[in-house]
Design a protein around this motif. Sequence first.
Motif, PDB file in Angstrom:
ATOM      1  N   ASP A  67       0.827  -1.207   0.000  1.00 10.07           N
ATOM      2  CA  ASP A  67       0.000   0.000   0.000  1.00 10.07           C
ATOM      3  C   ASP A  67       0.860   1.256   0.000  1.00 10.07           C
ATOM      4  O   ASP A  67       1.827   1.360   0.766  1.00 10.07           O
ATOM      5  CB  ASP A  67      -0.912   0.026   1.236  1.00 10.07           C
ATOM      6  N   ILE A  68       0.472   2.233  -0.828  1.00  9.27           N
ATOM      7  CA  ILE A  68       1.138   3.533  -0.810  1.00  9.27           C
ATOM      8  C   ILE A  68       0.563   4.313   0.369  1.00  9.27           C
ATOM      9  O   ILE A  68      -0.641   4.563   0.427  1.00  9.27           O
ATOM     10  CB  ILE A  68       0.917   4.295  -2.138  1.00  9.27           C
ATOM     11  N   VAL A  69       1.431   4.655   1.323  1.00  9.67           N
ATOM     12  CA  VAL A  69       0.969   5.351   2.522  1.00  9.67           C
ATOM     13  C   VAL A  69       1.481   6.798   2.587  1.00  9.67           C
ATOM     14  O   VAL A  69       1.030   7.573   3.428  1.00  9.67           O
ATOM     15  CB  VAL A  69       1.355   4.596   3.809  1.00  9.67           C
ATOM     16  N   ALA A  70       2.393   7.142   1.684  1.00  9.89           N
ATOM     17  CA  ALA A  70       2.912   8.511   1.645  1.00  9.89           C
ATOM     18  C   ALA A  70       3.553   8.759   0.285  1.00  9.89           C
ATOM     19  O   ALA A  70       3.876   7.819  -0.449  1.00  9.89           O
ATOM     20  CB  ALA A  70       3.928   8.731   2.764  1.00  9.89           C
ATOM     21  N   THR A  71       3.732  10.028  -0.016  1.00 14.59           N
ATOM     22  CA  THR A  71       4.395  10.429  -1.254  1.00 14.59           C
ATOM     23  C   THR A  71       5.099  11.764  -1.020  1.00 14.59           C
ATOM     24  O   THR A  71       4.755  12.504  -0.096  1.00 14.59           O
ATOM     25  CB  THR A  71       3.386  10.541  -2.425  1.00 14.59           C
ATOM     26  N   PHE A  72       6.094  12.037  -1.833  1.00 10.92           N
ATOM     27  CA  PHE A  72       6.759  13.335  -1.814  1.00 10.92           C
ATOM     28  C   PHE A  72       7.470  13.517  -3.144  1.00 10.92           C
ATOM     29  O   PHE A  72       7.737  12.555  -3.863  1.00 10.92           O
ATOM     30  CB  PHE A  72       7.749  13.464  -0.640  1.00 10.92           C
ATOM     31  N   THR A  73       7.735  14.765  -3.468  1.00 14.93           N
ATOM     32  CA  THR A  73       8.410  15.111  -4.710  1.00 14.93           C
ATOM     33  C   THR A  73       9.651  15.933  -4.383  1.00 14.93           C
ATOM     34  O   THR A  73       9.601  16.820  -3.529  1.00 14.93           O
ATOM     35  CB  THR A  73       7.453  15.899  -5.635  1.00 14.93           C
ATOM     36  N   LEU A  74      10.755  15.601  -5.043  1.00 11.55           N
ATOM     37  CA  LEU A  74      12.013  16.324  -4.882  1.00 11.55           C
ATOM     38  C   LEU A  74      12.424  16.918  -6.222  1.00 11.55           C
ATOM     39  O   LEU A  74      12.613  16.184  -7.186  1.00 11.55           O
ATOM     40  CB  LEU A  74      13.113  15.375  -4.397  1.00 11.55           C
ATOM     41  N   LEU A  75      12.534  18.233  -6.265  1.00  8.67           N
ATOM     42  CA  LEU A  75      12.942  18.909  -7.496  1.00  8.67           C
ATOM     43  C   LEU A  75      14.357  19.440  -7.352  1.00  8.67           C
ATOM     44  O   LEU A  75      14.665  20.148  -6.390  1.00  8.67           O
ATOM     45  CB  LEU A  75      11.996  20.076  -7.801  1.00  8.67           C
ATOM     46  N   SER A  76      15.206  19.094  -8.299  1.00  9.21           N
ATOM     47  CA  SER A  76      16.575  19.607  -8.266  1.00  9.21           C
ATOM     48  C   SER A  76      16.684  20.939  -9.002  1.00  9.21           C
ATOM     49  O   SER A  76      17.691  21.616  -8.907  1.00  9.21           O
ATOM     50  CB  SER A  76      17.551  18.592  -8.856  1.00  9.21           C
ATOM     51  N   LYS A  77      15.621  21.323  -9.706  1.00 15.02           N
ATOM     52  CA  LYS A  77      15.542  22.640 -10.337  1.00 15.02           C
ATOM     53  C   LYS A  77      14.260  23.298  -9.843  1.00 15.02           C
ATOM     54  O   LYS A  77      13.244  22.639  -9.648  1.00 15.02           O
ATOM     55  CB  LYS A  77      15.492  22.514 -11.858  1.00 15.02           C
TER      56      LYS A  77
END
Length: 168
Positions: A67-77
């Motif tokens: 199960d997906i219980v969390a998410t996050f996005t990392l942008l290098s720009k």
Amino acid sequence: MDYFDFKIKIATKDDSSVIIKMLKQIAQWMKDSEINQWKFLLDGGDDEEIEQAISNQETYIVLKDKDIVATFTLLSKQSEWDRDIWGSDISSKSLYLHRLAIVPTYMKKGIGKSILTWIQDNVSDKEYLKLDCVADNIKLNNFYMNNNFELVGLADGHSKYQKSIKKN
């Protein structure tokens, strides 16, 4: 990598609909909890950007079993939003954290702290992790301060936080 009994991996296109649905559910939970954040997600305001970040391999999922219980996005720009909040950063020394979201039933279990630790342990080419959050979301602001982020200013009703992630 496993943190506690969770697995963090890059999201794939197949995860897109689940991630978008989860973010909208969390946005609704925030609205119901009278937390003034992410209301634009409810009307699909970020769907295209979310899909693009997944396509660019910038979005991560946190799995508990399957199960997906969390998410996050990392942008290098910087995104357009980052430029508005932080001003233009041409140094490329920063990583920008966006849409860190945990399913409400998994909140208060240390997942957020584990995600921040994982980012710090797994990103080696940047000096700073930067993020912003709505300034009047007291709990969220306290969460970042309790995780050693420094409040470096306010912009457009948002608190700006950064943390040194440079390896010594």
